[in-house]
Design a protein around this motif. Structure first.
Motif, PDB file in Angstrom:
ATOM      1  N   LEU A   1      25.228  22.871  41.787  1.00  0.00           N
ATOM      2  CA  LEU A   1      25.957  23.294  40.591  1.00  0.00           C
ATOM      3  C   LEU A   1      27.449  23.080  40.769  1.00  0.00           C
ATOM      4  N   GLU A   2      28.179  23.083  39.687  1.00  0.00           N
ATOM      5  CA  GLU A   2      29.614  22.837  39.718  1.00  0.00           C
ATOM      6  C   GLU A   2      30.342  24.075  40.261  1.00  0.00           C
ATOM      7  N   PRO A   3      31.071  23.946  41.376  1.00  0.00           N
ATOM      8  CA  PRO A   3      31.743  25.096  41.976  1.00  0.00           C
ATOM      9  C   PRO A   3      33.187  25.291  41.517  1.00  0.00           C
ATOM     10  N   GLY A   4      33.656  24.443  40.589  1.00  0.00           N
ATOM     11  CA  GLY A   4      35.072  24.441  40.250  1.00  0.00           C
ATOM     12  C   GLY A   4      35.583  25.757  39.708  1.00  0.00           C
ATOM     13  N   LEU A   5      34.816  26.419  38.845  1.00  0.00           N
ATOM     14  CA  LEU A   5      35.280  27.679  38.269  1.00  0.00           C
ATOM     15  C   LEU A   5      35.428  28.751  39.343  1.00  0.00           C
ATOM     16  N   ALA A   6      34.435  28.865  40.212  1.00  0.00           N
ATOM     17  CA  ALA A   6      34.516  29.854  41.286  1.00  0.00           C
ATOM     18  C   ALA A   6      35.702  29.570  42.198  1.00  0.00           C
ATOM     19  N   ALA A   7      35.950  28.302  42.485  1.00  0.00           N
ATOM     20  CA  ALA A   7      37.088  27.937  43.325  1.00  0.00           C
ATOM     21  C   ALA A   7      38.404  28.284  42.639  1.00  0.00           C
ATOM     22  N   ALA A   8      38.469  28.091  41.319  1.00  0.00           N
ATOM     23  CA  ALA A   8      39.683  28.428  40.578  1.00  0.00           C
ATOM     24  C   ALA A   8      39.916  29.935  40.575  1.00  0.00           C
ATOM     25  N   VAL A   9      38.847  30.711  40.465  1.00  0.00           N
ATOM     26  CA  VAL A   9      38.971  32.175  40.534  1.00  0.00           C
ATOM     27  C   VAL A   9      39.476  32.585  41.911  1.00  0.00           C
ATOM     28  N   ALA A  10      38.979  31.917  42.950  1.00  0.00           N
ATOM     29  CA  ALA A  10      39.465  32.213  44.304  1.00  0.00           C
ATOM     30  C   ALA A  10      40.961  31.966  44.399  1.00  0.00           C
ATOM     31  N   ASP A  11      41.421  30.855  43.844  1.00  0.00           N
ATOM     32  CA  ASP A  11      42.850  30.541  43.865  1.00  0.00           C
ATOM     33  C   ASP A  11      43.652  31.586  43.100  1.00  0.00           C
ATOM     34  N   ALA A  12      43.121  32.037  41.961  1.00  0.00           N
ATOM     35  CA  ALA A  12      43.825  33.034  41.153  1.00  0.00           C
ATOM     36  C   ALA A  12      43.908  34.373  41.877  1.00  0.00           C
ATOM     37  N   GLN A  13      42.826  34.761  42.540  1.00  0.00           N
ATOM     38  CA  GLN A  13      42.840  36.012  43.310  1.00  0.00           C
ATOM     39  C   GLN A  13      43.861  35.927  44.440  1.00  0.00           C
ATOM     40  N   GLN A  14      43.881  34.812  45.131  1.00  0.00           N
ATOM     41  CA  GLN A  14      44.843  34.602  46.221  1.00  0.00           C
ATOM     42  C   GLN A  14      46.267  34.625  45.684  1.00  0.00           C
ATOM     43  N   ARG A  15      46.473  33.992  44.558  1.00  0.00           N
ATOM     44  CA  ARG A  15      47.802  33.932  43.953  1.00  0.00           C
ATOM     45  C   ARG A  15      48.283  35.321  43.542  1.00  0.00           C
ATOM     46  N   GLY A  16      47.374  36.128  42.975  1.00  0.00           N
ATOM     47  CA  GLY A  16      47.737  37.483  42.568  1.00  0.00           C
ATOM     48  C   GLY A  16      48.132  38.353  43.735  1.00  0.00           C
ATOM     49  N   ALA A  17      47.421  38.222  44.833  1.00  0.00           N
ATOM     50  CA  ALA A  17      47.778  39.001  46.030  1.00  0.00           C
ATOM     51  C   ALA A  17      49.089  38.519  46.612  1.00  0.00           C
ATOM     52  N   ARG A  18      49.287  37.207  46.666  1.00  0.00           N
ATOM     53  CA  ARG A  18      50.518  36.643  47.235  1.00  0.00           C
ATOM     54  C   ARG A  18      51.723  37.018  46.394  1.00  0.00           C
ATOM     55  N   ALA A  19      51.579  36.997  45.037  1.00  0.00           N
ATOM     56  CA  ALA A  19      52.695  37.345  44.160  1.00  0.00           C
ATOM     57  C   ALA A  19      53.122  38.779  44.355  1.00  0.00           C
ATOM     58  N   THR A  20      52.149  39.658  44.549  1.00  0.00           N
ATOM     59  CA  THR A  20      52.466  41.065  44.761  1.00  0.00           C
ATOM     60  C   THR A  20      53.180  41.252  46.083  1.00  0.00           C
ATOM     61  N   ALA A  21      52.709  40.568  47.117  1.00  0.00           N
ATOM     62  CA  ALA A  21      53.339  40.673  48.428  1.00  0.00           C
ATOM     63  C   ALA A  21      54.782  40.172  48.359  1.00  0.00           C
ATOM     64  N   ALA A  22      55.007  39.093  47.622  1.00  0.00           N
ATOM     65  CA  ALA A  22      56.355  38.553  47.494  1.00  0.00           C
ATOM     66  C   ALA A  22      57.260  39.509  46.740  1.00  0.00           C
ATOM     67  N   GLY A  23      56.691  40.146  45.698  1.00  0.00           N
ATOM     68  CA  GLY A  23      57.478  41.107  44.935  1.00  0.00           C
ATOM     69  C   GLY A  23      57.834  42.322  45.750  1.00  0.00           C
ATOM     70  N   ALA A  24      56.901  42.754  46.608  1.00  0.00           N
ATOM     71  CA  ALA A  24      57.176  43.904  47.479  1.00  0.00           C
ATOM     72  C   ALA A  24      58.249  43.577  48.480  1.00  0.00           C
TER      73      ALA A  24
END
Length: 277
Positions: A254-277
């Motif tokens: 099956l196509e894994p692209g959506l799950a991979a994009a969600v992984a990137d978004a989750q990582q980005r959200g955590a990284r953005a918060t860490a940078a803001g802190a």
């Protein structure tokens, strides 16, 4: 647990899951608990060592030392380390021990880990944790898989756990978890991106009002805040889980692209918060 020999339990990985389970298992009559974490003996690991000492959990200098003689060995590491830890454990696990893999890994990852562990003569228990453990603690719902699922669940549930055997075959429990995670983690990523975009264009109120008109049972202000906090706090771990979901999809053709994009978004959200802190 009345009528049986008290179990001894060991944890490889002593983060939130290990600490929460250890605390409740000791309170429910487990004879003794030992733990090993890769960070033990380092400055970042000092907090983990102190937590173990407060709980009355013994420390092992190595995973093999911590787990020697334990009835159950819980692997509670990160998804990307799950298979490697199982492979390493296979060199010192003994017949009679049960290796409980609670990591959020793909069905194929769990199947490979199971083969490694079973080659040692020990048993492997696939355990898919279905929710964050902090609030429910030991009562968090866990789907169990493998030939020992029924017997292991009977013992561990006697100590207050909440395991439901779903299959004697490895992989099904993790597939159930990760298919659900595509929706849960995907909704978090969508809601965080939506709220961020709304704030950037100063359209939060009309957009949330429109969403509420379509889904009147949902408080979108609260949902956005809750999901932003989840991603900020657990985004790195959730990203690893969604990469496992992508592997699961790819393994099924099956196509894994959506799950991979969600992984990137989750990582980005955590990284953005860490940078803001």
């Amino acid at each position: 647990m009345a009528g049986s020999t008290p179990a001894t339990i060991a944890f490889i990985g002593f983060g939130e899951v290990g600490q929460t389970f250890a605390r409740d298992l000791l309170a429910n009559g487990v004879a003794g608990i030992r733990a090993y974490d890769l960070l033990f003996g380092t400055e970042p690991g000092r907090r983990l060592e102190q937590a173990a000492q407060r709980l009355g959990v013994g420390l092992g200098a190595t995973a093999a030392e911590a787990c020697a003689g334990a009835s159950f060995v819980f692997s509670a590491v990160t998804a990307d380390r799950a298979e490697a830890v199982a492979g390493e454990a296979a060199s010192w696990l003994k017949p009679g021990q049960i290796f409980v893999d609670v990591n959020s890994a793909a069905p194929t990852t769990k199947q490979r880990a199971a083969r490694a562990v079973e080659a040692s003569g020990a048993a492997y228990l696939e355990a898919a944790v279905m929710a964050p453990v902090l609030k429910p603690g030991l009562k968090v719902a866990i789907l169990a898989g493998g030939p020992k699922a029924q017997a292991a669940a009977a013992t561990l549930n006697g100590f207050g756990m909440n395991l439901t055997p779903v299959s004697e075959a490895f992989g099904r429990a993790s597939a159930m978890k990760l298919c659900r995670s595509i929706v849960i983690k995907g909704l978090e990523a969508l809601m965080v991106d939506c709220a961020t975009a709304c704030a950037a264009w100063d359209v939060t109120e009309p957009v949330f009002a429109s969403l509420h008109a379509t889904f009147p049972s949902i408080d979108f202000h609260r949902l956005a805040a809750d999901m932003r906090e989840r991603v900020a706090t657990h985004g790195v771990r959730r990203a690893a889980e969604m990469r496992e979901a992508a592997e699961m999809l790819a393994a099924a053709g099956l196509e894994p692209g959506l799950a991979a994009a969600v992984a990137d978004a989750q990582q980005r959200g955590a990284r953005a918060t860490a940078a803001g802190a």
